[in-house]
Design a protein around this motif. Structure first.
Motif, PDB file in Angstrom:
ATOM      1  N   THR A  13      -6.717  -5.934  -5.762  1.00 17.46           N
ATOM      2  CA  THR A  13      -8.013  -6.490  -5.374  1.00 17.46           C
ATOM      3  C   THR A  13      -9.030  -5.355  -5.319  1.00 17.46           C
ATOM      4  OG1 THR A  13      -7.591  -6.165  -3.014  1.00 17.46           O
ATOM      5  CG2 THR A  13      -6.854  -8.255  -3.977  1.00 17.46           C
ATOM      6  N   ARG A  14     -10.292  -5.689  -5.422  1.00 20.11           N
ATOM      7  CA  ARG A  14     -11.332  -4.653  -5.370  1.00 20.11           C
ATOM      8  C   ARG A  14     -11.286  -3.906  -4.039  1.00 20.11           C
ATOM      9  NH1 ARG A  14     -14.749  -4.734  -9.614  1.00 20.11           N
ATOM     10  NH2 ARG A  14     -14.648  -6.575 -10.967  1.00 20.11           N
ATOM     11  N   GLU A  15     -10.994  -4.625  -2.961  1.00 18.76           N
ATOM     12  CA  GLU A  15     -10.949  -3.994  -1.639  1.00 18.76           C
ATOM     13  C   GLU A  15      -9.798  -2.993  -1.554  1.00 18.76           C
ATOM     14  OE1 GLU A  15     -13.112  -7.711  -1.590  1.00 18.76           O
ATOM     15  OE2 GLU A  15     -11.049  -7.246  -2.200  1.00 18.76           O
ATOM     16  N   ALA A  16      -8.628  -3.359  -2.077  1.00 16.38           N
ATOM     17  CA  ALA A  16      -7.466  -2.470  -1.993  1.00 16.38           C
ATOM     18  C   ALA A  16      -7.600  -1.271  -2.929  1.00 16.38           C
ATOM     19  CB  ALA A  16      -6.197  -3.248  -2.315  1.00 16.38           C
ATOM     20  N   ARG A  73       0.815  -1.219   0.000  1.00 18.60           N
ATOM     21  CA  ARG A  73       0.000   0.000   0.000  1.00 18.60           C
ATOM     22  C   ARG A  73       0.846   1.265   0.000  1.00 18.60           C
ATOM     23  NH1 ARG A  73      -2.015   2.653   4.378  1.00 18.60           N
ATOM     24  NH2 ARG A  73      -1.442   0.897   5.707  1.00 18.60           N
ATOM     25  N   GLN A  77      -0.157  -6.736  -0.135  1.00 14.61           N
ATOM     26  CA  GLN A  77      -1.310  -6.061   0.470  1.00 14.61           C
ATOM     27  C   GLN A  77      -2.400  -5.735  -0.549  1.00 14.61           C
ATOM     28  OE1 GLN A  77       1.078  -2.818   2.252  1.00 14.61           O
ATOM     29  NE2 GLN A  77       0.352  -3.537   4.248  1.00 14.61           N
ATOM     30  N   GLY A  78      -2.472  -6.518  -1.597  1.00 14.81           N
ATOM     31  CA  GLY A  78      -3.541  -6.339  -2.575  1.00 14.81           C
ATOM     32  C   GLY A  78      -3.259  -5.319  -3.651  1.00 14.81           C
ATOM     33  N   ALA A 130     -10.497   0.147  -3.949  1.00 12.10           N
ATOM     34  CA  ALA A 130     -11.684   0.959  -3.681  1.00 12.10           C
ATOM     35  C   ALA A 130     -11.373   2.349  -3.129  1.00 12.10           C
ATOM     36  CB  ALA A 130     -12.642   0.202  -2.759  1.00 12.10           C
ATOM     37  N   PRO A 131     -10.466   2.491  -2.139  1.00 12.49           N
ATOM     38  CA  PRO A 131     -10.239   3.833  -1.583  1.00 12.49           C
ATOM     39  C   PRO A 131      -9.327   4.729  -2.424  1.00 12.49           C
ATOM     40  CG  PRO A 131      -8.890   2.245  -0.406  1.00 12.49           C
ATOM     41  CD  PRO A 131      -9.730   1.460  -1.378  1.00 12.49           C
ATOM     42  N   ASP A 163      -7.185 -11.230  -8.065  1.00 12.99           N
ATOM     43  CA  ASP A 163      -7.285 -11.811  -6.726  1.00 12.99           C
ATOM     44  C   ASP A 163      -5.886 -11.955  -6.120  1.00 12.99           C
ATOM     45  OD1 ASP A 163      -6.123 -14.141  -7.781  1.00 12.99           O
ATOM     46  OD2 ASP A 163      -8.064 -15.109  -8.093  1.00 12.99           O
TER      47      ASP A 163
END
Length: 247
Positions: free
Chosen positions: A41-44, A21, A75-76, A46-47, A60
């Motif tokens: 990843t979508r989670e990483a 990150r 960390q994605g 998104a912000p 993934d």
């Protein structure tokens, strides 16, 4: 405005990949860094506020793991970037002419994790920049960026052909060059005056070369316990930079 040298254009295989990150978001935030592609990843992702022209691939965790060295803590997030343009030593010295920021000079420190950690300490203690040889030093890489935790984007890193000649140029800019070695008669604290400081550190294990020591104004040691022979070079750099900041 600082003058920079242009590296020759590189192919995709020569572009470093950053992961994690801090390394990826710092690269995206650096206006002097060209980011070519991002995977995440979508989670990483998104912000993040990403430019619409930047190619982004959702992936993934397993797919990301295949883009970086084994067990790299991504960390994605993974990014492919262009190396930063080269900075000239003279320009860096001109930028710091009116201040007291220290310099860090590395003599054949080749471990990317150590160089990254030194960049992070340099950022923490507001160093003017770090100086290495263009050879016998790691290139920009994911390992350096990860260990630097964003500092690769904010701390100037100058590569020089001849370290002895660079140390002469640093002296001409009114820096007091202190080489760290356990064999010195005085401690670092005893050698620090009010002048601008350039801390010179040698390679892991071998220490500074004799010619590098000859181009220092003074040699100094850290006051460590006899229970250990020496500190890791990145730890020694952090202690030395703290000492300069706290004098």
């Amino acid at each position: 405005m600082s003058r920079r040298g242009h590296r020759p254009s590189t192919g995709t295989r020569d572009r470093p990949r950053f992961w994690g990150r801090h390394a990826v978001t710092a690269a995206l935030a650096n206006p002097e860094r060209t980011v070519r592609k991002v995977w995440g990843t979508r989670e990483a992702l998104a912000p993040l506020s990403l430019p619409p022209v930047l190619p982004v691939t959702f992936a993934d965790v397993a797919d990301l793991g295949r883009l970086v060295p084994a067990d790299a803590p991504h960390q994605g997030l993974v990014a492919e970037v262009e190396p930063l343009e080269e900075i000239w030593l003279g320009d860096l010295l001109d930028q710091g002419r009116d201040g007291q920021q220290p310099l860090v000079v590395l003599d054949q420190v080749t471990d990317p994790h150590n160089v990254g950690a030194i960049l992070r300490s340099a950022a923490a203690f507001d160093a003017l920049g770090i100086i290495t040889q263009d050879r016998h030093a790691p290139p920009e890489s994911g390992a350096v960026a990860r260990a630097a935790s964003g500092a690769l984007e904010t701390v100037p890193w100058v590569r020089v052909v001849n370290l002895a000649r660079a140390l002469d140029e640093i002296a001409e800019a009114s820096f007091w060059r202190i080489g760290l070695t356990g064999h010195a008669p005085r401690t670092l604290g005893e050698t620090l005056g009010t002048q601008r400081i350039a801390i010179v550190l040698g390679a892991e294990g071998e220490g500074m070369r004799q010619n590098t020591q000859a181009h220092c104004d003074e040699l100094a040691k850290l006051p460590i316990s006899a229970r250990v022979e020496s500190l890791n070079v990145s730890n020694a750099a952090a202690v030395a930079l703290y000492a300069v900041a706290a004098r």
